[in-house]
Design an enzyme around this catalytic site. Structure first.
Site, PDB file in Angstrom:
ATOM      1  N   GLU A 260       0.887  -1.157   0.000  1.00 58.02           N
ATOM      2  CA  GLU A 260       0.000   0.000   0.000  1.00 58.02           C
ATOM      3  C   GLU A 260       0.920   1.200   0.000  1.00 58.02           C
ATOM      4  O   GLU A 260       1.584   1.469   1.005  1.00 58.02           O
ATOM      5  CB  GLU A 260      -0.882  -0.062   1.254  1.00 58.02           C
ATOM      6  CG  GLU A 260      -2.084   0.832   1.184  1.00 58.02           C
ATOM      7  CD  GLU A 260      -1.999   1.900   2.223  1.00 58.02           C
ATOM      8  OE1 GLU A 260      -1.576   3.006   1.834  1.00 58.02           O
ATOM      9  OE2 GLU A 260      -2.327   1.639   3.380  1.00 58.02           O
ATOM     10  N   CYS A 299      -2.159   8.322   4.098  1.00 57.10           N
ATOM     11  CA  CYS A 299      -2.106   7.706   2.766  1.00 57.10           C
ATOM     12  C   CYS A 299      -3.354   8.048   1.975  1.00 57.10           C
ATOM     13  O   CYS A 299      -3.352   8.011   0.754  1.00 57.10           O
ATOM     14  CB  CYS A 299      -1.955   6.194   2.898  1.00 57.10           C
ATOM     15  SG  CYS A 299      -3.118   5.451   4.029  1.00 57.10           S
TER      16      CYS A 299
HETATM   17  P1  NDP Z   1       9.338   4.459   3.595  1.00 57.41           P
HETATM   18  O1  NDP Z   1       8.847   3.684   2.453  1.00 57.41           O
HETATM   19  O2  NDP Z   1      10.752   4.917   3.566  1.00 57.41           O
HETATM   20  O3  NDP Z   1       9.175   3.629   4.945  1.00 57.41           O
HETATM   21  C1  NDP Z   1       8.046   2.833   5.213  1.00 57.41           C
HETATM   22  C2  NDP Z   1       8.456   1.638   6.048  1.00 57.41           C
HETATM   23  O4  NDP Z   1       9.377   0.859   5.314  1.00 57.41           O
HETATM   24  C3  NDP Z   1       9.175   2.015   7.325  1.00 57.41           C
HETATM   25  O5  NDP Z   1       8.856   1.086   8.315  1.00 57.41           O
HETATM   26  C4  NDP Z   1      10.633   1.908   6.932  1.00 57.41           C
HETATM   27  O6  NDP Z   1      11.464   1.671   8.033  1.00 57.41           O
HETATM   28  C5  NDP Z   1      10.571   0.688   6.056  1.00 57.41           C
HETATM   29  N1  NDP Z   1      11.644   0.583   5.127  1.00 57.41           N
HETATM   30  C6  NDP Z   1      12.246   1.571   4.415  1.00 57.41           C
HETATM   31  N2  NDP Z   1      13.199   1.053   3.627  1.00 57.41           N
HETATM   32  C7  NDP Z   1      13.195  -0.271   3.840  1.00 57.41           C
HETATM   33  C8  NDP Z   1      13.980  -1.348   3.340  1.00 57.41           C
HETATM   34  N3  NDP Z   1      14.925  -1.154   2.445  1.00 57.41           N
HETATM   35  N4  NDP Z   1      13.723  -2.589   3.788  1.00 57.41           N
HETATM   36  C9  NDP Z   1      12.766  -2.792   4.703  1.00 57.41           C
HETATM   37  N5  NDP Z   1      12.015  -1.823   5.225  1.00 57.41           N
HETATM   38  C10 NDP Z   1      12.229  -0.570   4.793  1.00 57.41           C
HETATM   39  O7  NDP Z   1       8.389   5.624   3.810  1.00 57.41           O
HETATM   40  P2  NDP Z   1       8.504   6.785   4.882  1.00 57.41           P
HETATM   41  O8  NDP Z   1       7.686   6.374   6.028  1.00 57.41           O
HETATM   42  O9  NDP Z   1       9.900   7.175   5.185  1.00 57.41           O
HETATM   43  O10 NDP Z   1       7.837   7.927   4.092  1.00 57.41           O
HETATM   44  C11 NDP Z   1       8.443   8.420   2.911  1.00 57.41           C
HETATM   45  C12 NDP Z   1       7.393   8.876   1.949  1.00 57.41           C
HETATM   46  O11 NDP Z   1       6.574   7.784   1.586  1.00 57.41           O
HETATM   47  C13 NDP Z   1       6.424   9.857   2.526  1.00 57.41           C
HETATM   48  O12 NDP Z   1       6.929  11.133   2.494  1.00 57.41           O
HETATM   49  C14 NDP Z   1       5.260   9.658   1.638  1.00 57.41           C
HETATM   50  O13 NDP Z   1       5.425  10.355   0.449  1.00 57.41           O
HETATM   51  C15 NDP Z   1       5.267   8.202   1.369  1.00 57.41           C
HETATM   52  N6  NDP Z   1       4.372   7.444   2.241  1.00 57.41           N
HETATM   53  C16 NDP Z   1       3.206   7.051   1.753  1.00 57.41           C
HETATM   54  C17 NDP Z   1       2.324   6.365   2.521  1.00 57.41           C
HETATM   55  C18 NDP Z   1       1.067   5.911   1.972  1.00 57.41           C
HETATM   56  O14 NDP Z   1       0.429   5.084   2.593  1.00 57.41           O
HETATM   57  N7  NDP Z   1       0.614   6.396   0.844  1.00 57.41           N
HETATM   58  C19 NDP Z   1       2.576   6.069   3.925  1.00 57.41           C
HETATM   59  C20 NDP Z   1       3.858   6.532   4.357  1.00 57.41           C
HETATM   60  C21 NDP Z   1       4.704   7.158   3.532  1.00 57.41           C
HETATM   61  P3  NDP Z   1      12.292   2.874   8.680  1.00 57.41           P
HETATM   62  O15 NDP Z   1      11.310   3.850   9.199  1.00 57.41           O
HETATM   63  O16 NDP Z   1      13.046   2.201   9.750  1.00 57.41           O
HETATM   64  O17 NDP Z   1      13.153   3.429   7.596  1.00 57.41           O
END
Ligand code: NDP
Length: 678
Positions: A260, A299
């Site tokens: 998602e 989201c």
């Molecule tokens: P990320 O995709 O960076 O992180 C989401 C989750 O994935 C976190 O738990 C993160 O852990 C984990 N993660 C990141 N990289 C990896 C990896 N290589 N392997 C395993 N797990 C990983 O999103 P962010 O939360 O940092 O948000 C960044 C942008 O994403 C936002 O600014 C927004 O634009 C978008 N976003 C969209 C959402 C939606 O539902 N539409 C929800 C959230 C974000 P950790 O925090 O430890 O890095």
């Protein structure tokens, strides 16, 4: 170094010692103070894997769906008592009390919802039937049906920072009912709130061993252990979704991957909903709410605000005016509607996204970088001013491609329904769209065309506004997810959310075998007559226990009497000539309800006994018409027996088959009863 957040692995809490290089620092979003560090250093991921498989799967899958549902309900109540503690922690993530409700109470609410789904829509066993029986042979000795069983794997949840409680629980509820042990990996910035809830879940003592583990920090080593029966359920950015979708375990070992991800959701004002209409005000309030709740870090937030060209100026004015009334500041203050975003990094990302959109051709109507800098300077946290961007050219790519994950929306005008449809689809797949209109013709045309690009669509008008749950709220009974850019995954959706984590298998077998395997009696399987089955308690009753009734002849007087008595004087029962002219009837025929009533009279056991109540019929079909002089017989067979976990009775579904003197089927249906356990 400050405290390092612990993880819960293999049945114990683990805290990395020393100062691991990998540790990430987390700040209070409201004042920038360091809260703690997060690191998964030293975690034995092989042990996590082993614990989930050897303990989690067996302990969890010992329980029936109903038993899991009962645990979820108790767990929900346990967590709800502690919600106040979670709100306290939640403030440090920039969240106001109102925002916290969506995350905390909303998240706990999904546990209650999934408890209900498990106990009401699933059997009290470990096999769920999917659809009906398919007859595969001429004589009915070879039949088929689909069953769903728990996969023999674990699920790794990877959650976004924006809903540290809801994001974890909305996945945990369905996974738990499906019988799948869970490894939770919260986003680092808000992991402390998830951790507090997980700690209480464990402390409650309600969960079977191995049902949940928590990894605070990097979860990468876990992927080496995942294979065919496992799943990864991810929420976050499209970039991370792409990376995870390409992992070896997903690509080569068949691990299921649900995503998602980023979504450029829209809200659209209908052409009918100009200034002065209720819909106009609803539209403006909806956009403002989605910009301010969770500081737009949702989201489902409205990134694209579509308005008819002729109402653009009025909407712009109304939006700017309403945003100006929203209190901005410390989320602990009651008057605050817009708190800070989660971190300085997130703030930088949002402001960069705003810059990118403006340099591509949009301009700032309110908010923007300068206003945000001013706010941050005055308030001292990760504040972003509510920002409305206006794209004069509705087709500027940036407004459809760049997700500014904060209190930001782009105002985009459309000139025709056709253009509105194409603009909505330009998001390349979204979680949710809303259309605010009181024109059913427009709504029908628009919704039917944009539905393939969206996981959920809200049609808002004066009639549903008061009770509407709003644009941004995913609901446990409706699916959450969207096609294309939104990740292509589906979550929630009631029973659907559970079945995602189960395996559907087509079973082909004899009726007796299928009855045994599926736990539901199948036509053609053995029936046992003898003691009237209504005299048996749930403890004694077995699938296939049956009653074959005596015969009863239906007379013309019976039909006339029934017509008079009930008032159902439809001509097919009262007028020989008119009935005979009907292609379906040979002449006057018995009422369907007369047949059902006679059948009840034929199968009833009148004395007080274990059958407590008849609570309905299902799947009633009338097949062969019954003429005066025909005889009827009913066979009643125990089809499905469902003891209730928390009551002294259970549900018994009986197959009722009514035939005539030529053994032709007259009526088929299921009779639903409540029967005492003892
Ligand atoms: P990320 O995709 O960076 O992180 C989401 C989750 O994935 C976190 O738990 C993160 O852990 C984990 N993660 C990141 N990289 C990896 C990896 N290589 N392997 C395993 N797990 C990983 O999103 P962010 O939360 O940092 O948000 C960044 C942008 O994403 C936002 O600014 C927004 O634009 C978008 N976003 C969209 C959402 C939606 O539902 N539409 C929800 C959230 C974000 P950790 O925090 O430890 O890095």
């Amino acid at each position: 170094m400050t405290e390092i957040l612990s993880s819960y692995v293999a049945g114990d809490w683990h805290t990395p010692g020393g100062s691991p290089d990998s540790a990430r620092v987390v700040h209070d979003a409201t004042n920038g103070q360091v809260l703690h560090h997060v690191s998964s250093a030293g975690i034995d991921f092989a042990a996590v894997n082993e614990h989930a498989r050897s303990t989690g799967i067996s302990e969890l899958q010992k329980l029936t769906f109903h038993q899991r549902g009962v645990i979820l309900k108790k767990l929900g109540a346990y967590l709800m008592e502690r919600a106040k503690d979670y709100h306290e922690i939640s403030f440090s993530t920039g969240t106001t009390k109102r925002d916290g409700f969506v995350d905390i109470e909303g998240g706990i609410g999904t546990l209650f919802a999934y408890s209900g789904v498990a106990r009401r829509q699933m059997p009290n066993s470990t096999v769920h039937l999917d659809g009906g029986v398919e007859r595969l042979s001429k004589n009915g000795t070879f039949v088929g049906r689909h069953i769903l069983t728990s996969r023999q794997g674990l699920a790794v949840q990877i959650n976004a920072f924006n809903f540290p409680v809801w994001g974890m629980l909305e996945k945990f509820g369905p996974m738990f009912v499906a019988g799948i042990p869970v490894v939770v990996k919260p986003a680092t910035d808000t992991a402390h709130l998830t951790s507090a809830v997980v700690a209480d879940m464990i402390e409650s003592g309600l969960l079977p061993a191995g049902a949940i583990q928590l990894i605070s920090g990097d979860v990468t080593p876990m992927f080496d252990h995942l294979a065919e029966q496992d799943a990864i359920a991810f929420t976050g950015s499209a970039a991370t979704a792409k990376h995870l979708g390409g992992l070896e375990c997903v690509r080569d070992r068949g691990t299921r991957f649900f995503a998602e991800a980023d979504s450029l959701n829209f809200s659209l004002l209908g052409p009918d909903a100009g200034p002065g209409t209720e819909e106009f005000d609803l539209f403006v309030s909806g956009v403002v709410a989605e910009m301010t709740v969770k500081a737009g870090q949702k989201c489902t937030a409205i990134r694209r605000t579509f308005v008819p060209e002729e109402h653009r100026e009025a909407v712009a004015e109304a939006l700017v005016a309403k945003l100006a009334t929203q209190g901005v500041g410390d989320p602990r203050e009651k008057s605050t509607r817009l708190g800070p975003v989660v971190s300085d990094k997130q703030r930088d990302d949002v402001l960069d996204a705003i810059d990118e959109i403006t340099s591509a051709g949009a301009h700032v109507l309110t908010g923007g970088r300068e206003a945000s800098d001013e706010l941050a300077k005055n308030l001292g946290g990760a504040y972003v001013a509510a920002t409305v961007l206006q794209a004069d050219d509705p087709w500027v790519d940036a407004v459809h491609d760049i997700e500014a994950f904060g209190p930001v929306t782009s105002l985009i005008s459309y000139s025709s329904t056709e253009e509105a449809v194409r603009l909505a689809a330009r998001g390349r797949g979204s979680l949710v769209g809303s259309v605010v209109t009181h024109d059913a013709g427009f709504a029908t045309e628009f919704v039917r065309q944009v539905a393939p690009w969206h996981g959920r669509i809200l049609v808002l008008d004066r009639d549903d506004a008061e009770e509407s749950t709003g644009h941004g709220s995913p609901l446990p009974t409706l699916i959450h997810g969207g096609p294309g850019r939104a990740g292509g995954g589906e979550e929630l959706g009631g029973l659907r959310g559970i079945t995602h984590f189960m395996q559907r298998t087509a079973i082909q077998a004899s009726p007796d075998m299928l009855t045994a395997i599926g736990g539901e009696w199948v036509a053609g399987a053995e029936r046992r007559t003898g003691q009237h089955p209504f005299t048996k308690t749930l403890a004694d009753l077995r699938l296939g226990d049956a009653l074959e009734s005596e015969w009863r002849t239906v007379s013309l007087e019976d039909i006339s009497h029934f017509a008079e008595f009930t008032g159902d004087t439809f001509y097919a029962h009262t007028d020989e000539e008119a009935a005979a002219a009907n292609p379906f009837f040979p002449g006057r025929v018995a009422h369907g309800y007369l047949i059902v009533s006679f059948a009840a009279g034929l199968f009833v056991q009148p004395d007080p006994g274990p059958v407590l109540a008849n609570y309905g019929l299902e799947g009633l079909t009338f097949i062969t018409p019954v003429s005066p002089g025909d005889s009827l017989k009913v066979t009643l067979t125990a089809k499905c027996i469902t003891p209730r976990e928390t009551d002294e009775y259970g549900e018994v579904r009986w197959d009722a088959a009514v035939v005539n003197q030529n053994d032709e089927p007259v009526a088929n249906y299921d009779v639903l009863t409540l029967v005492a356990k003892e």
